[in-house]
Enzyme design. Structure first.
Site, PDB file in Angstrom:
ATOM      1  CG  LEU A 285      49.657  33.655  36.780  1.00 37.28           C
ATOM      2  CD1 LEU A 285      50.109  33.541  35.326  1.00 37.28           C
ATOM      3  CD2 LEU A 285      50.844  33.680  37.717  1.00 37.28           C
ATOM      4  CB  CYS A 286      43.869  36.852  39.368  1.00 37.36           C
ATOM      5  SG  CYS A 286      42.599  37.955  38.802  1.00 37.36           S
ATOM      6  CG  HIS A 287      47.820  41.857  40.088  1.00 37.02           C
ATOM      7  ND1 HIS A 287      47.830  41.632  38.739  1.00 37.02           N
ATOM      8  CD2 HIS A 287      49.099  42.147  40.438  1.00 37.02           C
ATOM      9  CE1 HIS A 287      49.063  41.782  38.274  1.00 37.02           C
ATOM     10  NE2 HIS A 287      49.848  42.087  39.281  1.00 37.02           N
TER      11      HIS A 287
ATOM     12  CG  MET B 139      40.248  38.270  35.449  1.00 36.54           C
ATOM     13  SD  MET B 139      39.477  37.265  34.152  1.00 36.54           S
ATOM     14  CE  MET B 139      39.237  35.726  35.000  1.00 36.54           C
ATOM     15  CD  GLU B 140      39.159  41.120  40.410  1.00 36.81           C
ATOM     16  OE1 GLU B 140      40.252  40.827  40.924  1.00 36.81           O
ATOM     17  OE2 GLU B 140      39.073  41.535  39.234  1.00 36.81           O
TER      18      GLU B 140
ATOM     19  CG  ASP C 283      24.533  23.907  45.661  1.00 31.36           C
ATOM     20  OD1 ASP C 283      24.674  22.673  45.561  1.00 31.36           O
ATOM     21  OD2 ASP C 283      24.436  24.496  46.760  1.00 31.36           O
TER      22      ASP C 283
END
Length: 145
Positions: free
Chosen positions: A61-63, A99-100, A114
């Protein structure tokens, strides 16, 4: 997804931060370039950029957003035996880039893990947070303000 078609386009910016903490001995090894996979900071910065650009593929649901600015920095914190990851993301659009920025930080932190896990599997990824954001209807936010 939330319908943002009626919202005005504004300049938007978000800064997020997190850190990866090592044991003292393993931090010295990583800091001195003793990791077989290469330069941890450079690779993690690139991974953070790539992660931010793929946020809408990863978060439901993230644009998808056209990013106009994106910077990821990895800075050593010798006193804490940690690497501090900071991401700043900008766009001119109808929805924010929080969010980005957070995805950039997490992707960079996971890349550090990692690359260094052969040296120290006990690393801790912690304190991932939005530091500040500007633009949009909800106004500005600054952690601690």
């Amino acid at each position: 997804m939330v319908d943002v078609s009626a919202k005005a386009e504004t300049e938007r910016r978000a800064v997020a931060q997190g850190r990866v903490v090592f044991t003292a001995e393993s931090y010295k090894t990583v800091r001195s370039g003793g990791v077989k996979k290469g330069d941890v900071a450079s690779v993690a910065e690139l991974a953070g950029i790539m992660g931010a650009k793929r946020t809408s593929d990863l978060i439901p649901l993230c644009h998808p957003l056209p990013l106009t600015g994106l910077n990821v920095r990895i800075e050593p914190d010798d006193a804490a035996h940690a690497f501090i990851v900071t991401a700043e993301v900008k766009t001119a659009g109808k929805t924010g880039v929080e969010m980005e920025a957070l995805t950039a930080v997490m992707t960079a932190c996971l890349t550090i893990y990692d690359m260094a896990k052969a040296v120290d599997k006990s690393m801790i990824i912690e304190d991932v947070k939005l530091v500040e954001k500007s633009g949009g209807a909800s106004g500005d936010f600054r952690r601690g303000a």
